[in-house]
Design an enzyme around this catalytic site. Structure first.
Site, PDB file in Angstrom:
ATOM      1  N   ASP A 131     -16.330 -18.102  12.271  1.00  0.00           N
ATOM      2  CA  ASP A 131     -16.443 -17.354  11.016  1.00  0.00           C
ATOM      3  C   ASP A 131     -17.752 -16.568  10.851  1.00  0.00           C
ATOM      4  O   ASP A 131     -17.730 -15.407  10.494  1.00  0.00           O
ATOM      5  CB  ASP A 131     -16.237 -18.287   9.818  1.00  0.00           C
ATOM      6  CG  ASP A 131     -15.963 -17.511   8.537  1.00  0.00           C
ATOM      7  OD1 ASP A 131     -15.368 -16.432   8.625  1.00  0.00           O
ATOM      8  OD2 ASP A 131     -16.354 -17.983   7.474  1.00  0.00           O
ATOM      9  N   CYS A 192       5.412 -14.479   1.135  1.00  0.00           N
ATOM     10  CA  CYS A 192       3.980 -14.430   0.784  1.00  0.00           C
ATOM     11  C   CYS A 192       3.699 -13.252  -0.145  1.00  0.00           C
ATOM     12  O   CYS A 192       2.974 -13.393  -1.145  1.00  0.00           O
ATOM     13  CB  CYS A 192       3.111 -14.357   2.036  1.00  0.00           C
ATOM     14  SG  CYS A 192       3.519 -13.013   3.161  1.00  0.00           S
ATOM     15  N   CYS A 239      -7.552 -19.852  -2.516  1.00  0.00           N
ATOM     16  CA  CYS A 239      -6.149 -19.817  -2.929  1.00  0.00           C
ATOM     17  C   CYS A 239      -5.316 -19.981  -1.665  1.00  0.00           C
ATOM     18  O   CYS A 239      -5.650 -19.423  -0.625  1.00  0.00           O
ATOM     19  CB  CYS A 239      -5.833 -18.466  -3.589  1.00  0.00           C
ATOM     20  SG  CYS A 239      -4.064 -18.220  -3.913  1.00  0.00           S
TER      21      CYS A 239
HETATM   22  C1  B12 Z   1     -13.610 -11.498   4.916  1.00  0.00           C
HETATM   23  C2  B12 Z   1     -12.724 -12.699   5.105  1.00  0.00           C
HETATM   24  C3  B12 Z   1     -11.918 -13.059   4.036  1.00  0.00           C
HETATM   25  C4  B12 Z   1     -11.697 -12.156   2.812  1.00  0.00           C
HETATM   26  C5  B12 Z   1     -10.682 -11.029   3.210  1.00  0.00           C
HETATM   27  C6  B12 Z   1      -9.439 -11.586   3.935  1.00  0.00           C
HETATM   28  C7  B12 Z   1      -8.616 -10.555   4.664  1.00  0.00           C
HETATM   29  N1  B12 Z   1      -7.337 -10.852   4.851  1.00  0.00           N
HETATM   30  O1  B12 Z   1      -9.136  -9.532   5.077  1.00  0.00           O
HETATM   31  C8  B12 Z   1     -11.178 -13.173   1.767  1.00  0.00           C
HETATM   32  C9  B12 Z   1     -12.349 -13.734   0.977  1.00  0.00           C
HETATM   33  C10 B12 Z   1     -10.155 -12.635   0.780  1.00  0.00           C
HETATM   34  C11 B12 Z   1     -10.644 -14.271   2.682  1.00  0.00           C
HETATM   35  C12 B12 Z   1      -9.671 -15.160   2.303  1.00  0.00           C
HETATM   36  C13 B12 Z   1      -9.170 -16.151   3.146  1.00  0.00           C
HETATM   37  N2  B12 Z   1      -9.651 -16.509   4.341  1.00  0.00           N
HETATM   38 CO1  B12 Z   1     -10.986 -15.494   5.328  1.00  0.00          CO
HETATM   39  N3  B12 Z   1     -12.091 -14.531   6.462  1.00  0.00           N
HETATM   40  C14 B12 Z   1     -12.727 -13.419   6.330  1.00  0.00           C
HETATM   41  C15 B12 Z   1     -13.471 -13.041   7.621  1.00  0.00           C
HETATM   42  C16 B12 Z   1     -14.951 -13.418   7.465  1.00  0.00           C
HETATM   43  C17 B12 Z   1     -13.317 -11.575   8.042  1.00  0.00           C
HETATM   44  C18 B12 Z   1     -11.864 -11.081   7.934  1.00  0.00           C
HETATM   45  C19 B12 Z   1     -11.768  -9.597   8.098  1.00  0.00           C
HETATM   46  O2  B12 Z   1     -12.387  -9.025   8.982  1.00  0.00           O
HETATM   47  N4  B12 Z   1     -10.972  -8.955   7.254  1.00  0.00           N
HETATM   48  C20 B12 Z   1     -10.617  -7.579   7.413  1.00  0.00           C
HETATM   49  C21 B12 Z   1      -9.130  -7.538   7.848  1.00  0.00           C
HETATM   50  C22 B12 Z   1      -8.718  -6.092   8.117  1.00  0.00           C
HETATM   51  O3  B12 Z   1      -9.096  -8.266   9.049  1.00  0.00           O
HETATM   52  P1  B12 Z   1      -8.326  -9.678   9.227  1.00  0.00           P
HETATM   53  O4  B12 Z   1      -8.175 -10.366   7.941  1.00  0.00           O
HETATM   54  O5  B12 Z   1      -8.984 -10.436  10.333  1.00  0.00           O
HETATM   55  O6  B12 Z   1      -6.892  -9.240   9.611  1.00  0.00           O
HETATM   56  C23 B12 Z   1      -6.605  -8.840  10.919  1.00  0.00           C
HETATM   57  C24 B12 Z   1      -5.127  -8.683  11.061  1.00  0.00           C
HETATM   58  O7  B12 Z   1      -4.537  -8.436   9.801  1.00  0.00           O
HETATM   59  C25 B12 Z   1      -5.123  -7.499  11.929  1.00  0.00           C
HETATM   60  N5  B12 Z   1      -3.849  -6.880  12.037  1.00  0.00           N
HETATM   61  C26 B12 Z   1      -2.982  -6.264  11.225  1.00  0.00           C
HETATM   62  N6  B12 Z   1      -1.904  -5.917  11.897  1.00  0.00           N
HETATM   63  C27 B12 Z   1      -2.130  -6.334  13.176  1.00  0.00           C
HETATM   64  C28 B12 Z   1      -1.333  -6.275  14.305  1.00  0.00           C
HETATM   65  C29 B12 Z   1      -1.869  -6.812  15.502  1.00  0.00           C
HETATM   66  C30 B12 Z   1      -1.031  -6.755  16.717  1.00  0.00           C
HETATM   67  C31 B12 Z   1      -3.153  -7.390  15.579  1.00  0.00           C
HETATM   68  C32 B12 Z   1      -3.722  -7.954  16.813  1.00  0.00           C
HETATM   69  C33 B12 Z   1      -3.919  -7.463  14.413  1.00  0.00           C
HETATM   70  C34 B12 Z   1      -3.364  -6.919  13.256  1.00  0.00           C
HETATM   71  O8  B12 Z   1      -6.109  -6.650  11.629  1.00  0.00           O
HETATM   72  C35 B12 Z   1      -7.144  -7.433  11.156  1.00  0.00           C
HETATM   73  C36 B12 Z   1      -8.284  -7.398  12.120  1.00  0.00           C
HETATM   74  O9  B12 Z   1      -7.988  -8.009  13.327  1.00  0.00           O
HETATM   75  C37 B12 Z   1     -12.732 -13.972   8.676  1.00  0.00           C
HETATM   76  C38 B12 Z   1     -13.600 -14.460   9.849  1.00  0.00           C
HETATM   77  C39 B12 Z   1     -13.693 -13.404  10.920  1.00  0.00           C
HETATM   78  N7  B12 Z   1     -14.869 -13.175  11.433  1.00  0.00           N
HETATM   79  O10 B12 Z   1     -12.705 -12.792  11.304  1.00  0.00           O
HETATM   80  C40 B12 Z   1     -12.219 -15.134   7.794  1.00  0.00           C
HETATM   81  C41 B12 Z   1     -10.833 -15.727   8.138  1.00  0.00           C
HETATM   82  C42 B12 Z   1      -9.899 -14.580   8.381  1.00  0.00           C
HETATM   83  N8  B12 Z   1     -10.466 -16.402   6.899  1.00  0.00           N
HETATM   84  C43 B12 Z   1      -9.821 -17.498   7.070  1.00  0.00           C
HETATM   85  C44 B12 Z   1      -9.262 -18.272   6.009  1.00  0.00           C
HETATM   86  C45 B12 Z   1      -8.868 -19.692   6.349  1.00  0.00           C
HETATM   87  C46 B12 Z   1      -9.104 -17.707   4.725  1.00  0.00           C
HETATM   88  C47 B12 Z   1      -8.273 -18.272   3.563  1.00  0.00           C
HETATM   89  C48 B12 Z   1      -6.996 -18.981   3.993  1.00  0.00           C
HETATM   90  C49 B12 Z   1      -9.165 -19.202   2.700  1.00  0.00           C
HETATM   91  C50 B12 Z   1      -8.507 -19.632   1.392  1.00  0.00           C
HETATM   92  N9  B12 Z   1      -7.525 -20.500   1.411  1.00  0.00           N
HETATM   93  O11 B12 Z   1      -8.893 -19.214   0.322  1.00  0.00           O
HETATM   94  C51 B12 Z   1      -7.973 -16.972   2.746  1.00  0.00           C
HETATM   95  C52 B12 Z   1      -6.696 -16.278   3.250  1.00  0.00           C
HETATM   96  C53 B12 Z   1      -6.416 -15.005   2.512  1.00  0.00           C
HETATM   97  C54 B12 Z   1      -5.649 -14.031   3.419  1.00  0.00           C
HETATM   98  N10 B12 Z   1      -4.345 -13.907   3.187  1.00  0.00           N
HETATM   99  O12 B12 Z   1      -6.257 -13.434   4.295  1.00  0.00           O
HETATM  100  C55 B12 Z   1      -9.609 -17.799   8.540  1.00  0.00           C
HETATM  101  C56 B12 Z   1      -8.149 -17.442   8.912  1.00  0.00           C
HETATM  102  C57 B12 Z   1      -7.455 -18.374   9.902  1.00  0.00           C
HETATM  103  C58 B12 Z   1      -6.018 -17.921  10.132  1.00  0.00           C
HETATM  104  N11 B12 Z   1      -5.165 -18.888  10.452  1.00  0.00           N
HETATM  105  O13 B12 Z   1      -5.667 -16.786  10.035  1.00  0.00           O
HETATM  106  C59 B12 Z   1     -10.707 -16.878   9.215  1.00  0.00           C
HETATM  107  C60 B12 Z   1     -10.341 -16.348  10.596  1.00  0.00           C
HETATM  108  C61 B12 Z   1     -11.989 -17.747   9.299  1.00  0.00           C
HETATM  109  C62 B12 Z   1     -11.966 -18.740  10.466  1.00  0.00           C
HETATM  110  N12 B12 Z   1     -12.891 -18.622  11.416  1.00  0.00           N
HETATM  111  O14 B12 Z   1     -11.122 -19.598  10.555  1.00  0.00           O
HETATM  112  N13 B12 Z   1     -11.206 -14.201   3.923  1.00  0.00           N
END
Ligand code: B12
Length: 345
Positions: A131, A192, A239
């Site tokens: 993270d 969801c 949440c």
């Molecule tokens: C900022 C952040 C948040 C923010 C924004 C979340 C979001 N969805 O963007 C907030 C505060 C809202 C949040 C909430 C939660 N988070 Co958070 N968060 C992060 C953090 C630090 C960065 C995420 C990020 O870059 N967001 C920007 C979006 C664009 O990126 P993303 O969420 O990673 O989504 C990826 C996919 O959607 C992808 N995508 C879309 N289409 C496709 C298609 C393909 C083929 C691929 C490869 C990717 C892809 O693109 C994104 C980038 O790779 C990460 C840790 C990390 N360094 O990655 C943890 C992380 C994502 N969080 C985590 C968790 C556990 C949570 C919560 C469940 C906590 C909770 N219960 O309250 C919630 C879940 C909410 C949700 N539905 O996402 C875990 C997720 C584990 C998992 N199984 O997915 C992480 C990975 C932390 C960890 N090391 O475990 N989080």
């Protein structure tokens, strides 16, 4: 094609009893473009840390030049592996946060794994993260075959669901492993998207943090806008709604009957927990919660969350404990709003 290095790493980890991991070459994420456009659309809200380190995010090799591979791990957090001594029972808190902070214990586990790897590969480098690093962890874990990216944006595994953390060890070792990525099993399901009371999920795997409950009660330093206060319900921290309705997590919950906790059944006990939060000083609160993820919100953030839960449950008995917060520079008008709501109920 796997090499003897791949085989040795796998064997060391399996001997340590680690099961949920994959050793892969360090590659660019597939979704760097997606991330960029997400930022540009303002979906990161005020999480400025996400706007920094773009170069590392879009290619980790630019920062970690001597690292060639990564071991990506899944660590389940349901039921929470370190929940002993957690001070709250009634508050609705996301599962990941109902115990000790994974930033410490998960990373420590990874550090222990590094010790064993170091013993076998003394001249190689290893770095453990979970993270707290600008890596697109879901993307790398997807590339490692550990799950697919669901409509709720979480990484989901057909047998493990999505209630797991992602962590990684970057290493100078060379992996030649090329695991199969998992197909997207969300299909036509929109559970969801439909369940999110604040409509934070868009139908294309995009989450708007400005509307996400977890953003408002974990990350934001501000108070939630009026239009979100009612739909945010009684979530005190984080949440899980977009995960608890996910069919891929149902089996997990069935196996552990203590799951639900959708709404507190014991209002007097809930009120007591809220009273404790509202009356402790910010410093005392942080002392109580320093080793849990709740400390991320800070004392003031936790009080903000407590106020909203008090309003949701119409706990007018808490008015005297909200009253002093009227003088708080950030919470003042929110406290005044809450007191008015509680008096009107
Ligand atoms: C900022 C952040 C948040 C923010 C924004 C979340 C979001 N969805 O963007 C907030 C505060 C809202 C949040 C909430 C939660 N988070 Co958070 N968060 C992060 C953090 C630090 C960065 C995420 C990020 O870059 N967001 C920007 C979006 C664009 O990126 P993303 O969420 O990673 O989504 C990826 C996919 O959607 C992808 N995508 C879309 N289409 C496709 C298609 C393909 C083929 C691929 C490869 C990717 C892809 O693109 C994104 C980038 O790779 C990460 C840790 C990390 N360094 O990655 C943890 C992380 C994502 N969080 C985590 C968790 C556990 C949570 C919560 C469940 C906590 C909770 N219960 O309250 C919630 C879940 C909410 C949700 N539905 O996402 C875990 C997720 C584990 C998992 N199984 O997915 C992480 C990975 C932390 C960890 N090391 O475990 N989080």
């Amino acid at each position: 094609m796997s090499t003897s290095v791949d085989q040795s790493v796998n064997q060391i980890l399996i001997e340590l009893g680690v099961e949920e991991f994959e050793f892969i070459p360090l590659q660019k994420p597939l979704s760097a473009q997606h991330f960029q456009s997400w930022i540009e659309k303002g979906f990161a809200a005020d999480m400025s840390f996400l706007r920094q380190s773009q170069a590392v995010r879009s290619d980790p090799r630019s920062e970690f030049q001597s690292m060639h591979s990564m071991i990506v791990f899944r660590h389940p957090y349901f039921p929470h592996p370190q929940s002993e001594g957690f001070p709250f029972r009634e508050l609705k808190i996301a599962h990941y946060a109902r115990g000790k902070d994974y930033h410490f214990w998960f990373r420590e586990k990874l550090q222990k794994i590094i010790q064993s790897l170091k013993a076998y590969f003394p001249d190689e480098q290893f770095l453990a993260f979970t993270d707290a690093v600008p890596l697109m962890e879901r993307d790398h874990a997807y590339q490692a075959g550990l799950g697919w990216v669901g409509k709720n944006t979480c990484l989901i595994h057909p047998k493990k669901g999505s209630l797991f953390f992602i962590g990684e060890i970057l290493t100078s070792l060379h992996s030649k492993n090329n695991p199969q990525t998992l197909p997207d099993f969300c299909g036509k399901c929109t559970a969801c998207i439909d369940a999110c009371p604040t409509s934070a999920l868009k139908d294309d795997k995009v989450l708007d943090s400005n509307l996400c409950i977890a953003f408002w009660n974990i990350e934001s330093k501000d108070v939630p806008p009026s239009k979100l206060r009612q739909p945010m319900g009684d979530w005190f921290f984080g949440c899980d709604l977009c995960q608890t309705v996910c069919p891929w997590n149902l089996k997990l919950f069935k196996d552990h009957s203590n799951f639900a906790q959708e709404t507190s059944a014991n209002l007097p006990a809930l009120e007591e927990e809220l009273r404790q939060i509202l009356t402790l000083s910010n410093k005392q609160l942080l002392k109580l919660l320093h080793d849990t993820p709740l400390s991320r919100a800070g004392g003031r953030g936790l009080k903000r969350n407590a106020i909203l839960v008090a309003v949701h449950h119409a706990l007018a008995g808490l008015i005297p404990h909200i009253e002093p917060l009227r003088d708080d520079p950030r919470l003042g008008s929110f406290a005044t709003w809450a007191i008015q709501e509680l008096k009107d109920l």
